[in-house]
Enzyme design. Structure first.
Site, short mmCIF file in Angstrom:
data_model
loop_
_atom_site.label_atom_id
_atom_site.label_comp_id
_atom_site.label_asym_id
_atom_site.label_seq_id
_atom_site.Cartn_x
_atom_site.Cartn_y
_atom_site.Cartn_z
CG ASP A 169 -1.99 1.15 0.96
OD1 ASP A 169 -1.75 2.29 0.49
OD2 ASP A 169 -3.15 0.65 1.90
CG HIS A 200 -4.72 2.68 -1.04
ND1 HIS A 200 -4.84 2.77 0.42
CD2 HIS A 200 -5.51 3.60 -1.41
CE1 HIS A 200 -5.68 3.38 0.61
NE2 HIS A 200 -6.34 4.25 -0.40
#
Length: 231
Positions: A169, A200
């Site tokens: 992420d 993400h």
């Protein structure tokens, strides 16, 4: 599938929300908490999916006090900047009170006693906050941002919380992920799932961010979690 307005706790405002209703009596209710891009087509699709599973699904507009009805794209630089500005200007504490109003509306006006919340990105942070600050029955956060900065609230989590954490992420770095694990791994109400190498937005309904295998795995875990704790 309709749009509605839900009174705020003080009765002085109306929260716009997209509502997807199941056939027959709802087995429970799921609040679908938006990303920074608004209640867009992807969030509405998620709400529709929960309705198809038998839940009353409600997607409130988090930014209604700033600019209601926004739908922005993560793939357009100018719109991404606007979305980040909206998040920076968002009053998260007041936003939780708005979600309390939504929970109350679902239970009192819609007559659905058990309520869960699933949130994405900014909504993942909100899922954590709701678990710590409200009497919601269960919460799920996907790639929640800034949770590592709110671990001082973990003692207040009294209802089940599940967090999906992609290890690559780019908004939640390795240090933040480490802090989340160290803070929450032993919490009796919290379940953490890591998704190796995913980034993400991997469960977005629309666009190139989506990882199909990862999204399906996380969504199945979420569906099983809500089936156990919401209905």
């Amino acid at each position: 599938m309709t749009n509605t307005e839900i009174p705020t706790l003080d009765g002085k405002g109306l929260i716009p929300a997209y509502v997807a209703r199941p056939e027959g009596t709802p087995r429970g209710a799921i609040i679908v908490q938006q990303e920074i891009f608004g209640v867009d087509a992807g969030i509405r699709r998620k709400a529709d999916s929960w309705a198809a599973k038998g839940y009353l699904a409600v997607a409130p507009d988090s930014f209604w006090r700033q600019k209601p009805g926004i739908e922005l794209s993560p793939y357009v630089e100018e719109e991404m900047a606007q979305a980040l500005d909206h998040m920076a200007a968002h009053d998260f504490d007041l936003g939780i009170r708005d979600l309390e109003a939504v929970i109350h509306w679902i239970r009192r006006e819609e007559g659905v006693p058990k309520v869960g919340l699933v949130g994405f990105c900014m909504g993942g942070k909100i899922a954590y906050m709701v678990a710590a600050r409200t009497d919601i029955d269960a919460s799920v956060g996907y790639y929640g941002v800034m949770i590592d900065q709110m671990l001082n609230e973990k003692h207040a989590i009294a209802r089940p919380l599940m967090l999906h954490i992609p290890t690559a992420d780019h908004f939640v770095d390795a240090a933040a992920q480490k802090a989340i694990h160290e803070g929450l791994d032993d919490h009796p109400r919290v379940t953490l799932w890591d998704y190796e190498g995913l980034d993400h937005g991997f469960a977005a309904e629309i666009g190139a961010r989506r990882d199909e295998a990862g999204a399906q795995l996380a969504d199945k875990r979420t569906a099983d979690f809500f089936a156990e704790h919401v209905g």
